[in-house]
Design an enzyme around this catalytic site. Structure first.
Site, PDB file in Angstrom:
ATOM      1  N   HIS A  48       0.950  -0.940  -0.133  1.00 38.81           N
ATOM      2  CA  HIS A  48       0.001   0.196   0.248  1.00 38.81           C
ATOM      3  C   HIS A  48       0.864   1.182  -0.019  1.00 38.81           C
ATOM      4  CE1 HIS A  48      -2.396   2.985   2.356  1.00 38.81           C
ATOM      5  NE2 HIS A  48      -2.689   3.406   1.107  1.00 38.81           N
ATOM      6  N   GLU A  51       2.380   1.976  -3.514  1.00 38.73           N
ATOM      7  CA  GLU A  51       1.276   2.737  -4.522  1.00 38.73           C
ATOM      8  C   GLU A  51       1.472   3.936  -3.800  1.00 38.73           C
ATOM      9  OE1 GLU A  51      -3.252   3.365  -3.719  1.00 38.73           O
ATOM     10  OE2 GLU A  51      -2.792   1.188  -3.673  1.00 38.73           O
ATOM     11  N   HIS A  52       1.014   4.295  -2.972  1.00 43.07           N
ATOM     12  CA  HIS A  52       1.720   5.951  -3.110  1.00 43.07           C
ATOM     13  C   HIS A  52       2.525   7.045  -3.301  1.00 43.07           C
ATOM     14  CE1 HIS A  52      -1.152   6.814   0.278  1.00 43.07           C
ATOM     15  NE2 HIS A  52      -1.685   6.139   0.076  1.00 43.07           N
ATOM     16  N   GLU A 129      -3.634   8.491   7.242  1.00 50.80           N
ATOM     17  CA  GLU A 129      -4.698   7.387   7.024  1.00 50.80           C
ATOM     18  C   GLU A 129      -5.079   5.716   7.934  1.00 50.80           C
ATOM     19  OE1 GLU A 129      -5.748   4.656   2.695  1.00 50.80           O
ATOM     20  OE2 GLU A 129      -3.513   5.666   3.392  1.00 50.80           O
TER      21      GLU A 129
END
Length: 423
Positions: A48, A51-52, A129
């Site tokens: 994840h 992905e950023h 997040e």
């Protein structure tokens, strides 16, 4: 007539196209069979996090703003998503800009800088997040349920990771993960929409020089033995309790996959489903309640999720558990099955109305080596399900497996809920 065309480059990279001449746009997507289940305890969250970082700049487009400005100049939208078994990156734009969109996508995936200062800055974003995720029980309850179901292994970990592993990530962490899994055999390029010219020529130019590598795969999930009911409570002071109640089901390509889909539709899809009718309409126990089957390549679970009145949590658990037992014990009336079939087929067809929905459907199957690729195969599978099939599968997955319950709320006593599940 086939909706999808499939091609394979010499290096093993697959290309899936879905021509939709009636639209004016194209969705360009690269999906990889690499998600959070490919992580280790020390790298949990890196799929994840990566992905950023792919949006933070390349040698040709040095900053996130440079990438954003180029996509904006195409009149496009771009984003990404990470799941447990795959990751996807996409640009949607007018069909005339397809090759430029592909160039941006490939540049991000092949030439991202992973600048240390950007990594350190983004750690704060990821942690916030996480805080949002943990403070949103409707989202977090799924992670609590997965942890109960799969334990301390990748399928049981949160996709977003843990704060300590995110804070410990370095440039080498990203490079190691990408170099391990972002290889041609795990990569599928998808194009859906108006496709003119020769997109394969562009993809060959951009990705044909990637070296083929045998990456192997993730560890097979280990399933705990199923005994009696299992309950896990995540204590949180709140005004509403959130729960997931479910049983183990089938893996992705199981022969009874469509039976299971209709079983979950009868239970909890739509405003006329059994759970919506009983839990919300008749009893007023919840604002939202639904059922879903989540299948992976080697495991699966049929479950219900709901946000319920804390003072009536026991009644909600008992009611949902009763509906699970009832569908295993009593045949679903033919009329109810036909309604569920129409709903499942209708939702599926609506999903494929636009290029993004079409190509996500195709890539989601291609990247996980699911042989059911054409939409007509899905519709035919749903049409073939009988009343007898639904009861047989319900007895198998519900009648034969222990019930699992995850709860977020101001509760202490798991035994009180275990007693309700065993009733």
């Amino acid at each position: 007539m086939s909706v999808f065309e499939r091609h394979t480059l010499d290096n093993g990279l697959r290309v899936l196209t879905a021509e939709m001449p009636q639209v004016q746009s194209v969705t360009c997507m690269i999906m990889l069979a690499a998600g959070s289940r490919y992580e280790t305890p020390d790298t949990n969250g890196i799929a994840h996090f990566a992905e950023h970082m792919f949006f933070k700049g390349t040698e040709r487009r040095p900053t996130a703003r440079d990438i954003g400005m180029e996509v904006d100049s195409l009149g496009g939208e771009f984003n990404a998503f990470t799941s447990k078994e795959y990751t996807g990156y996409y640009v949607k734009c007018a069909a005339d800009y397809r090759d430029r969109a592909l160039d941006v996508l490939v540049d991000m995936l092949r030439h991202s800088k992973f600048a240390p200062e950007e990594i350190e800055r983004e750690k704060g974003v990821i942690v916030e997040e996480m805080n949002m995720y943990y403070d949103t029980p409707r989202d977090f309850i799924g992670g609590v349920y997965d942890s109960l179901l799969y334990g301390d292994q990748p399928l049981g970990w949160d996709i977003i990771g843990r704060k300590e592993t995110v804070r410990a990530a370095t440039r080498d962490t990203f490079l190691g993960y990408v170099d391990r899994w972002y290889k041609p055999e795990r990569m599928v390029v998808g194009l859906g929409g108006r496709l003119e010219g020769d997109p394969l020529e562009t993809i060959e130019r951009l990705l044909g020089d990637l070296e083929p590598v045998d990456t192997g795969g993730p560890a097979t999930v280990e399933l705990n033995g199923e005994g009696g009911p299992r309950v896990h409570i995540r204590r949180k002071e709140s005004d509403q309790a959130h729960l997931c109640l479910g049983v183990r089901s089938y893996s992705l390509v199981h022969p009874d996959r469509y039976v299971l889909q209709l079983l979950s539709t009868v239970l909890g899809t739509g405003m006329s489903s059994r759970l919506f009718t009983e839990v919300r309409e008749r009893r007023g126990l919840a604002y939202y309640v639904f059922a879903h089957n989540q299948s992976y390549t080697d495991a699966g679970s049929l479950y219900s999720q709901a946000g319920v009145d804390i003072a009536r949590a026991d009644e909600a658990v008992e009611t949902i558990a009763h509906e699970f037992r009832r569908i295993a014990e009593e045949p679903v009336p033919a009329e109810e099955l036909e309604k569920a079939r129409a709903l499942a087929k209708g939702r599926f067809v609506l999903r494929l109305e636009n290029p993004q929905g079409m190509i996500v459907f195709g890539l989601g199957r291609e990247v996980l080596n699911d042989p059911v690729l054409e939409p007509e195969e899905v519709l035919a599978g749903l049409d073939s399900v009988t009343v007898e099939d639904v009861q047989r599968v319900a007895q198998d997955v519900i009648g034969s497996n222990g019930v699992n319950l995850a709860l977020i709320g101001p509760f202490e006593d798991a035994e009180r809920f275990e007693a309700l599940l065993g009733a």
